[in-house]
Motif scaffolding. Structure first.
Motif, mmCIF file in Angstrom:
data_model
loop_
_atom_site.group_PDB
_atom_site.id
_atom_site.type_symbol
_atom_site.label_atom_id
_atom_site.label_comp_id
_atom_site.label_asym_id
_atom_site.label_seq_id
_atom_site.Cartn_x
_atom_site.Cartn_y
_atom_site.Cartn_z
ATOM 1 N N UNK A 92 0.839 -1.207 0.000
ATOM 2 C CA UNK A 92 0.000 0.000 0.000
ATOM 3 C C UNK A 92 0.871 1.253 0.000
ATOM 4 N N UNK A 93 1.908 1.250 0.835
ATOM 5 C CA UNK A 93 2.801 2.418 0.919
ATOM 6 C C UNK A 93 3.494 2.640 -0.418
ATOM 7 N N UNK A 94 4.068 1.584 -0.972
ATOM 8 C CA UNK A 94 4.790 1.726 -2.251
ATOM 9 C C UNK A 94 3.868 2.172 -3.390
ATOM 10 N N UNK A 95 2.688 1.576 -3.452
ATOM 11 C CA UNK A 95 1.768 1.852 -4.560
ATOM 12 C C UNK A 95 1.228 3.274 -4.510
ATOM 13 N N UNK A 96 0.887 3.746 -3.317
ATOM 14 C CA UNK A 96 0.236 5.056 -3.193
ATOM 15 C C UNK A 96 1.193 6.204 -2.909
ATOM 16 N N UNK A 97 2.472 5.882 -2.755
ATOM 17 C CA UNK A 97 3.459 6.925 -2.476
ATOM 18 C C UNK A 97 3.452 8.055 -3.516
ATOM 19 N N UNK A 98 3.393 7.733 -4.818
ATOM 20 C CA UNK A 98 3.378 8.828 -5.810
ATOM 21 C C UNK A 98 2.195 9.790 -5.611
ATOM 22 N N UNK A 99 1.038 9.273 -5.184
ATOM 23 C CA UNK A 99 -0.137 10.122 -4.977
ATOM 24 C C UNK A 99 0.016 10.974 -3.715
ATOM 25 N N UNK A 100 0.596 10.373 -2.672
ATOM 26 C CA UNK A 100 0.789 11.106 -1.418
ATOM 27 C C UNK A 100 1.842 12.206 -1.613
ATOM 28 N N UNK A 101 2.858 11.893 -2.440
ATOM 29 C CA UNK A 101 3.928 12.876 -2.704
ATOM 30 C C UNK A 101 3.396 14.098 -3.450
ATOM 31 N N UNK A 102 2.318 13.904 -4.202
ATOM 32 C CA UNK A 102 1.749 15.017 -4.978
ATOM 33 C C UNK A 102 0.969 16.001 -4.123
ATOM 34 N N UNK A 103 0.681 15.599 -2.884
ATOM 35 C CA UNK A 103 -0.093 16.476 -1.995
ATOM 36 C C UNK A 103 0.857 17.366 -1.199
ATOM 37 N N UNK A 104 0.446 18.597 -0.964
ATOM 38 C CA UNK A 104 1.181 19.475 -0.044
ATOM 39 C C UNK A 104 0.930 18.925 1.352
ATOM 40 N N UNK A 105 1.978 18.455 2.010
ATOM 41 C CA UNK A 105 1.782 17.938 3.376
ATOM 42 C C UNK A 105 1.097 16.595 3.424
ATOM 43 N N UNK A 106 1.330 15.742 2.421
ATOM 44 C CA UNK A 106 0.748 14.399 2.405
ATOM 45 C C UNK A 106 1.261 13.552 3.566
ATOM 46 N N UNK A 107 0.404 12.650 4.012
ATOM 47 C CA UNK A 107 0.731 11.888 5.206
ATOM 48 C C UNK A 107 0.255 10.443 5.097
ATOM 49 N N UNK A 108 1.089 9.519 5.588
ATOM 50 C CA UNK A 108 0.720 8.096 5.649
ATOM 51 C C UNK A 108 0.662 7.704 7.120
#
Length: 236
Positions: free
Chosen positions: A117-133
């Motif tokens: 889940x972390x690897x797959x969605x990392x590109x989407x989270x990185x696109x957010x200002x202040x993205x968080x997992x």
């Protein structure tokens, strides 16, 4: 601007409450669940227009990929990824009597699933200002707290050790992300009465458990690479 969150294992229990609390704060929340029927029902019973169902079985690589594609139809970024899905199959089973198959199953979902889940969605989270997992964990996964009696005293090898491994994921990804972001953290709600533990009495309500997770998910304080309980940072 709409903020987007994806919560796994969210058709019931703490996950379902996390969805409710984020939806109330105007997030568009993707409610992730393995079972389509139960997931759709959960969306209906929550009754928010800003909650939509996404089918995801985190033990299945293709299912994770499909869930990403579905989310990409709506948004190119995720502000919050909450890895809540997890299984506990060895309550009441002594470590010496645990089967290899059960142990593998728990790691397959709790550890390998969360990793994917972390690897797959990392590109989407990185696109957010202040993205968080946010990885949902247990205080029993803290070796220090478990040993000195500060955590729950259920000596369940499969569940506890797979969550300790999730804490390790949190630390190592946190080291990689550093101060550049995104932020990754682990949160334990503490003992909460849910289906996961056979609705064991005496725990927090799911709403109370979810509140602790949501508090850190929305916090302005950076806890990158840390594991937290309701009082703050806890030891490994």
């Amino acid at each position: 601007m709409t903020k987007f969150a994806f919560v796994t294992g969210a058709n019931k229990g703490i996950g379902n409450e996390i969805v409710r609390q984020l939806a109330e704060k105007s997030y568009h929340v993707f409610l992730g669940a393995r079972n389509e029927e139960l997931g759709q029902k959960a969306v209906q019973s929550l009754g928010f227009s800003n909650v939509s169902f996404v089918q995801v079985d985190i033990s299945d690589t293709q299912s994770i990929q499909n869930s990403k594609n579905k989310i990409l139809e709506v948004t190119d970024h995720l502000d919050l990824l909450i890895n809540n899905a997890g299984i506990a199959l060895d309550f009441g089973i002594l470590p010496s009597e645990l089967t290899l198959e059960t142990l593998r199953q728990e790691f397959d979902v709790n550890f390998f699933g969360t990793f994917q889940m972390i690897q797959t969605f990392l590109p989407l989270v990185k696109k957010s200002q202040g993205g968080k997992i946010v990885n949902v964990t247990t205080d029993m996964a803290s070796q220090t707290m478990f040993d000195n009696g500060q955590a729950g005293q259920l000596n369940i090898l499969g569940y506890n050790s797979s969550k300790t491994a999730v804490n390790s994921l949190t630390l190592t990804f946190g080291k990689e992300f550093g101060t550049n972001g995104p932020e990754i953290l682990g949160v334990t709600p503490g003992f909460t009465t849910t289906d996961l533990n056979g609705n064991a009495p005496g725990g927090k309500t799911t709403a109370e458990g979810a509140q602790i997770i949501v508090k850190y998910a929305l916090s302005q304080t950076n806890y990158n690479g840390k594991i937290l309980d309701k009082n703050g940072i806890i030891p490994w």
